[in-house]
Design a protein around this motif. Sequence first.
Motif, PDB file in Angstrom:
ATOM      1  N   PRO A 175      11.825   1.036   2.073  1.00 57.35           N
ATOM      2  CA  PRO A 175      10.983   1.483   1.241  1.00 57.35           C
ATOM      3  C   PRO A 175      10.955   0.956  -0.009  1.00 57.35           C
ATOM      4  CG  PRO A 175      12.980   2.717   1.392  1.00 57.35           C
ATOM      5  CD  PRO A 175      13.108   1.670   2.487  1.00 57.35           C
ATOM      6  N   VAL A 176       9.809   1.043  -0.689  1.00 58.61           N
ATOM      7  CA  VAL A 176       9.421   0.610  -2.064  1.00 58.61           C
ATOM      8  C   VAL A 176       8.886   1.538  -2.579  1.00 58.61           C
ATOM      9  CG1 VAL A 176       8.095  -1.366  -3.465  1.00 58.61           C
ATOM     10  CG2 VAL A 176       8.779  -2.110  -1.048  1.00 58.61           C
ATOM     11  N   PHE A 177       9.667   1.944  -3.941  1.00 63.17           N
ATOM     12  CA  PHE A 177       9.323   3.175  -4.896  1.00 63.17           C
ATOM     13  C   PHE A 177       8.768   2.596  -6.137  1.00 63.17           C
ATOM     14  CE2 PHE A 177      13.338   3.761  -2.519  1.00 63.17           C
ATOM     15  CZ  PHE A 177      12.904   4.992  -1.836  1.00 63.17           C
ATOM     16  N   VAL A 178       7.468   2.994  -6.410  1.00 59.87           N
ATOM     17  CA  VAL A 178       6.476   2.431  -7.341  1.00 59.87           C
ATOM     18  C   VAL A 178       5.961   3.543  -8.358  1.00 59.87           C
ATOM     19  CG1 VAL A 178       4.535   0.988  -8.184  1.00 59.87           C
ATOM     20  CG2 VAL A 178       5.908   0.397  -5.969  1.00 59.87           C
ATOM     21  N   PRO A 179       6.633   3.815  -9.388  1.00 62.09           N
ATOM     22  CA  PRO A 179       6.131   4.911 -10.011  1.00 62.09           C
ATOM     23  C   PRO A 179       4.571   4.859 -10.538  1.00 62.09           C
ATOM     24  CG  PRO A 179       8.299   4.094 -10.941  1.00 62.09           C
ATOM     25  CD  PRO A 179       7.740   3.046 -10.123  1.00 62.09           C
ATOM     26  N   LEU A 180       3.976   5.819 -10.926  1.00 64.97           N
ATOM     27  CA  LEU A 180       2.662   5.789 -11.445  1.00 64.97           C
ATOM     28  C   LEU A 180       1.506   5.374 -10.500  1.00 64.97           C
ATOM     29  CD1 LEU A 180       3.161   4.124 -14.868  1.00 64.97           C
ATOM     30  CD2 LEU A 180       2.987   6.619 -14.212  1.00 64.97           C
ATOM     31  N   THR A 181       1.887   5.793  -9.150  1.00 64.56           N
ATOM     32  CA  THR A 181       0.933   5.451  -7.828  1.00 64.56           C
ATOM     33  C   THR A 181       0.685   6.621  -7.218  1.00 64.56           C
ATOM     34  OG1 THR A 181       2.772   4.603  -6.530  1.00 64.56           O
ATOM     35  CG2 THR A 181       1.715   2.920  -7.920  1.00 64.56           C
ATOM     36  N   THR A 217       0.786  -1.051   0.085  1.00 67.44           N
ATOM     37  CA  THR A 217      -0.040  -0.026   0.077  1.00 67.44           C
ATOM     38  C   THR A 217       0.846   1.462   0.239  1.00 67.44           C
ATOM     39  OG1 THR A 217      -1.807  -1.136   1.065  1.00 67.44           O
ATOM     40  CG2 THR A 217      -1.739   1.251   1.295  1.00 67.44           C
ATOM     41  N   VAL A 218       0.779   1.755  -0.744  1.00 76.78           N
ATOM     42  CA  VAL A 218       1.486   3.295  -0.978  1.00 76.78           C
ATOM     43  C   VAL A 218       1.004   4.232   0.069  1.00 76.78           C
ATOM     44  CG1 VAL A 218       1.793   5.272  -2.776  1.00 76.78           C
ATOM     45  CG2 VAL A 218       1.484   2.882  -3.506  1.00 76.78           C
ATOM     46  N   GLU A 219       2.017   4.520   0.746  1.00 76.53           N
ATOM     47  CA  GLU A 219       1.806   5.612   1.721  1.00 76.53           C
ATOM     48  C   GLU A 219       2.091   7.116   1.661  1.00 76.53           C
ATOM     49  OE1 GLU A 219       4.684   4.224   4.891  1.00 76.53           O
ATOM     50  OE2 GLU A 219       3.657   2.108   4.825  1.00 76.53           O
ATOM     51  N   GLY A 244       5.554   6.673  -5.874  1.00 75.18           N
ATOM     52  CA  GLY A 244       4.771   6.291  -4.700  1.00 75.18           C
ATOM     53  C   GLY A 244       5.840   5.519  -3.929  1.00 75.18           C
ATOM     54  N   VAL A 245       5.596   5.578  -2.715  1.00 70.96           N
ATOM     55  CA  VAL A 245       6.503   4.973  -1.589  1.00 70.96           C
ATOM     56  C   VAL A 245       5.782   3.940  -0.661  1.00 70.96           C
ATOM     57  CG1 VAL A 245       8.471   5.176   0.054  1.00 70.96           C
ATOM     58  CG2 VAL A 245       8.223   6.941  -1.919  1.00 70.96           C
ATOM     59  N   ALA A 246       6.257   2.851  -0.739  1.00 77.15           N
ATOM     60  CA  ALA A 246       5.456   1.902   0.289  1.00 77.15           C
ATOM     61  C   ALA A 246       6.394   1.417   1.312  1.00 77.15           C
ATOM     62  CB  ALA A 246       4.494   0.843  -0.341  1.00 77.15           C
ATOM     63  N   ALA A 287      -7.783   7.186  -2.075  1.00 76.54           N
ATOM     64  CA  ALA A 287      -8.576   8.413  -2.442  1.00 76.54           C
ATOM     65  C   ALA A 287      -8.009   9.427  -3.148  1.00 76.54           C
ATOM     66  CB  ALA A 287      -8.957   8.972  -0.660  1.00 76.54           C
ATOM     67  N   GLY A 288      -6.687   9.314  -3.432  1.00 75.91           N
ATOM     68  CA  GLY A 288      -5.921  10.448  -3.980  1.00 75.91           C
ATOM     69  C   GLY A 288      -5.602  10.156  -5.459  1.00 75.91           C
ATOM     70  N   ARG A 289      -6.125   9.106  -5.950  1.00 76.07           N
ATOM     71  CA  ARG A 289      -6.127   8.744  -7.311  1.00 76.07           C
ATOM     72  C   ARG A 289      -7.349   9.410  -7.900  1.00 76.07           C
ATOM     73  NH1 ARG A 289      -3.872   5.497 -10.939  1.00 76.07           N
ATOM     74  NH2 ARG A 289      -2.238   4.558  -9.522  1.00 76.07           N
TER      75      ARG A 289
END
Length: 66
Positions: free
Chosen positions: A23-29, A5-7, A15-17, A59-61
Amino acid sequence: MIEVTVERIGARGDGVAELDGRPVFVPLTAPGDRVRARPIGRRGDGIFARLDSVLAPGAGRATPPC
């Protein structure tokens, strides 16, 4: 594959989860997104991952206007 879950949004706009305290970095989130992602490398002390799918939007998407 991992599910996280992106925090928050990181300094590079990804996005960082968190996974096992790293930390896990996931673009486009967006914050609140529950995603499935594929780890593809390291970034600093964390993991860089490619987005596979959004399992539940946060909710931010928002839908882009274009």
